[in-house]
Enzyme design. Structure first.
Site, PDB file in Angstrom:
ATOM      1  CE  LYS A 184      64.791 -22.182 -25.605  1.00 58.09           C
ATOM      2  NZ  LYS A 184      64.368 -22.992 -26.909  1.00 58.09           N
TER       3      LYS A 184
ATOM      4  CG  MET B 167      55.228 -14.572 -28.065  1.00 57.23           C
ATOM      5  SD  MET B 167      54.227 -14.167 -26.692  1.00 57.23           S
ATOM      6  CE  MET B 167      55.425 -15.157 -25.643  1.00 57.23           C
TER       7      MET B 167
ATOM      8  N   GLY C 183      55.828 -16.606 -22.160  1.00 55.36           N
ATOM      9  CA  GLY C 183      57.292 -16.460 -23.044  1.00 55.36           C
ATOM     10  C   GLY C 183      58.569 -16.630 -22.003  1.00 55.36           C
ATOM     11  CD  GLN C 184      60.506 -12.008 -20.661  1.00 54.48           C
ATOM     12  OE1 GLN C 184      61.551 -11.422 -20.205  1.00 54.48           O
ATOM     13  NE2 GLN C 184      59.530 -11.086 -20.725  1.00 54.48           N
TER      14      GLN C 184
ATOM     15  CB  CYS D 124      55.581 -11.627 -24.761  1.00 52.13           C
ATOM     16  SG  CYS D 124      55.923 -11.316 -23.172  1.00 52.13           S
ATOM     17  CG  MET D 125      53.030 -13.403 -21.592  1.00 46.77           C
ATOM     18  SD  MET D 125      52.375 -14.543 -22.888  1.00 46.77           S
ATOM     19  CE  MET D 125      50.609 -15.062 -22.086  1.00 46.77           C
TER      20      MET D 125
END
Ligand code: SF4
Length: 752
Positions: free
Chosen positions: A80, A339, A376-377, A169-170
């Site tokens: 990615k 997650m 996650g981000q 997510c967090m």
């Protein structure tokens, strides 16, 4: 183009085993004859690992992206990371603003689009007051952008309806850290990997979702083969294949497992009594509840003896005991999670217990130790959690419910006292429910795709349809853009400037290197222009990325988030800086709370939990509690969801990359025994039905999942997996329970 995973990895010059790009890779590497005019430091646009890159430019275009040798990632990128270049140049980049007219989005000028957006917001406020509008942001915005949106909505418009996809997510990790340590974010850093003797990975498939961090773990395993790895995951993931001990847990029973490990650590005496005595307190419920004792915890955990919970967790008591033993005897235990632990209705309790294992054993504040949640981000931590761009929060750890915190921000923002509302706003899922009910009439959605990423998504698409929706996005059309009344094209990573922070609290500067397509603008410019039209231009005095960053540094000063020493000049010169960093001479902090390392830790001794009033971290007595959604004869199986290496989140970005088109993202992993009972063969269509909705996927019988559990990727762009996922919320963090939903799986008969 249709490629197998192996062919794809070869295409990108990656090692077939890991998909990692780096100087140590075996096999052929991608060496294109692309001349480069200049190289520039940057950061990967995708996950919260925050891999550092160098970007090659040629004739005003990004032509090459490589891992930065001097970065923490040691020159490595996953597949990615390499696609950072490709996502800039996908064919359907949005390049001009649009307004819906007669049901269709039509191209308009920026002035017309911004005027329409402002008019929609003004009308909503006139009808329903400030709380009739909302901002829904993203961990993909730069810190300056989230900070400015937060300021505009909370300080200008006067609503705390500011939330974003990090809630999905967090949030449970953030609430866990705040209640246990008094401050959010992990205490350690990636360098701890080289010192750990045990990796405890729970609810995280790092080999696919944080692959470069995992490769650093593998480096440790290669150089110190005595290092142990425990993986707790209902699937046999690539991460689990590296494990010394894989606990294939039943989804949603993590609190019971962690309590059982705590029971066993206490029973066998593998705890650090001196550390507990000096630095820990015990509570139940909230951090300011009456203090309890270690003996209270011991009594509480009687119900969680391994043999009492083994059946619930789907494990043997011997497995649980062995996990506790390995944790207790390790010289340095480092825990990672993401997650899998957070996305459940017991997410905060699970986070608290994860941190409790470290506190009971004194496995924190030394090299190689600590609880370490992974983000996650790219910028969910720095952009959203640190700037307080959530409905309950204010910048740098402040909260809207505390008068002192509100007054602080009103003073810093030059607002009259009482301007900031004392009422928490609507968090993500309730926000879209309020749109459904007409309570929120206008919303600005930036850099995220809630029409695909929300759980029980069909329900909340109705809200998007009803509200006046302004969508700012980098790529068109997203599913959310289809509901937009005003669509604003946004610049992406190398087309705009800003700062982001990744999982180890490291802030990086991303410089503008190329022009965005067509008329696209940065989200900061969009926010300032909208703020002007709404009459809050004077509040938004800082309007350039550097000016906003300097204001944010000033706001952080004197708090437990102190970034004062992170000047733009330093961020330009260095491969990032970790906070706290209170002076321009400070090198950044690897381990928080450690006197001598963390400049805010003033007490002498082993550790100083300075963000707690009594200087002690809290071990919470945390119940497992019942499942929010039971298995029934109608819904006898559990659906859990996750990701794979090559794609990211809803695949809004990676789904547009030609080279990834052939990667399977539409299968449902099902245990071969369950498939046989249903008479389902590989590739046949199955329908997954929950109490909320259905999704059809191709059956993939696989030993990776437990009997009774099915697994789907969240990436499918063709099928809406989130039609079936659960929108039940953790009562403390308001994070939805994506990781378990009770479902029925049926073979789809031909022609139906
Ligand atoms: S691990 Fe994450 S940050 Fe690193 S290259 Fe891959 S997607 Fe980018």
């Amino acid at each position: 183009m249709h490629l197998t995973r192996r062919e794809l990895l070869q295409y990108f010059g990656a090692t077939a085993a890991t998909g990692l790009i780096g100087p140590g890779c075996i096999g052929w590497t991608r060496e294109e004859a692309i001349p480069v005019d200049s190289w520039h430091k940057s950061v990967c646009r995708f996950c919260g690992s925050g891999c550092e890159t160098r970007v090659g430019l040629r004739a005003g275009k990004v032509v090459k992206v490589e891992g930065l040798q001097e970065g923490w990632n040691r020159g490595r990128l996953c597949i990615k990371g390499l696609l950072n270049r490709e996502i800039l140049y996908v064919s359907d980049r949005a390049s001009y603003p649009m307004v819906r007219k007669n049901g269709q989005l039509e191209r308009v000028s920026w002035d017309e689009a911004l005027d329409a957006a402002a008019a929609g917001f003004r009308e909503a406020i006139a009808q329903g007051g400030p709380d009739a509008v909302a901002f829904y942001g993203s961990g993909q915005l730069f810190t300056q952008e989230s900070y400015t949106a937060n300021k505009l909505f909370k300080g200008g418009i006067g609503t705390n309806n500011v939330d974003g996809n990090p809630r999905l997510c967090m949030a449970s990790a953030a609430f866990g850290y705040k209640s246990v340590f008094g401050a959010d974010e992990p205490s350690g850093c990636y360098d701890d990997i080289e010192h750990a003797t045990l990796f405890f990975v729970i609810g995280a498939n790092m080999a696919e979702c944080h692959p470069v961090v995992w490769e650093r773990v593998r480096d440790r395993l290669r150089t110190a083969p005595e290092t142990r790895v425990i993986v707790v995951d209902p699937r046999r993931t690539p991460t689990a294949r590296d494990a010394t001990l894989h606990l294939q847990i039943r989804p949603g029973t993590d609190v019971a497992l962690l309590n059982a490990m705590a029971y066993e650590l206490l029973r066998t005496g593998l705890v650090d009594a001196a550390f507990i005595n000096d630095f820990v307190t015990f509570r139940e419920g909230t951090a300011d509840s009456p203090p309890l004792t270690l003996e209270d915890l011991r009594a509480f955990l009687e119900d969680y003896a391994p043999e009492k919970v083994a059946n619930l967790c789907g494990l043997s008591s011997a497995e649980i005991r062995e996990a506790a033993r390995l944790f207790g005897i390790s010289q340095a235990a480092l825990s990672f999670w993401t997650m899998g632990l957070n996305q459940q209705t017991h997410g905060v309790a699970a986070n608290r217990m994860m941190m409790a294992l470290h506190l009971l054993t004194g496995q924190i504040g030394r090299p190689g130790t600590g609880p370490f949640s992974l983000t996650g981000q790219t910028n969910a931590g720095g952009g959203v959690r640190d700037t307080g761009s959530l409905s309950h929060a204010l910048p740098a750890g402040r909260v809207v419910t505390k008068a002192h915190d509100r007054q602080d921000m009103e003073r810093l923002w030059g607002l009259p006292e009482g301007r900031i509302s004392p009422n928490p706003g609507l968090s993500a899922v309730p926000l879209f429910e309020a749109m459904r009910e007409g309570r929120v009439r206008a919303a600005l959605v930036m850099a995220t795709n809630p029409a695909r990423s929300l759980p029980n998504a069909d329900r909340y698409r109705v809200g998007m349809e009803k509200a006046f929706l302004v969508v700012s996005d980098s790529i068109f059309p997203t599913d959310t853009a289809r509901y937009a009344d005003v669509f604003l094209p946004a610049a992406m990573w190398a087309e705009k400037e800003g700062v982001l922070s990744q999982s180890e609290r490291r802030y990086h500067l991303v410089e503008k290197l190329v022009e965005p397509p067509g008329e696209a603008r940065s989200d900061l410019d969009i926010l300032v222009a909208l703020g002007e039209r709404l009459g809050h231009g004077a509040l938004l005095k800082a309007r350039t990325p550097e000016a906003v960053w300097d204001e944010w540094r000033m706001i952080s000063a004197g708090t437990t988030y102190d970034f004062s020493g992170m000047t733009y000049a330093r961020l330009k010169a260095l491969p990032g800086l970790t906070w706290p960093c209170p002076t321009e001479q400070h090198p950044g902090t690897c381990r928080r709370y450690v006197p001598g390392e963390d400049p805010l830790a003033k007490k002498e001794g082993r550790i100083d939990f300075y963000a707690r009033p009594d200087g002690r971290a809290v071990v919470f007595l945390s119940e497992q509690g019942p499942f929010r959604e039971a298995l029934t004869s109608d819904y006898p199986m559990t659906l859990t969801t996750g990701r794979r290496l090559e794609h990211w989140h809803t695949a809004t970005l990676t789904g547009r990359i030609a080279q990834l088109q052939g990667i399977d993202i539409d299968s449902l992993e099902i245990h071969p025994g369950d498939a046989a009972v249903m008479g389902v063969k590989e590739g046949e269509l199955v329908q997954v039905t929950s109490a909320r909705g259905t999704v059809r996927l191709k059956a993939l019988p696989s030993m990776r999942v437990r009997p009774g559990v099915v697994f789907a990727l969240m990436h499918s762009t063709e099928h809406l997996v989130n039609a079936a996922t659960s929108d039940y919320l953790d009562p403390t963090s308001a994070q939805p329970e994506y990781k378990l939903a009770s479902v029925r799986v049926e073979r789809v008969k031909e022609g139906t």
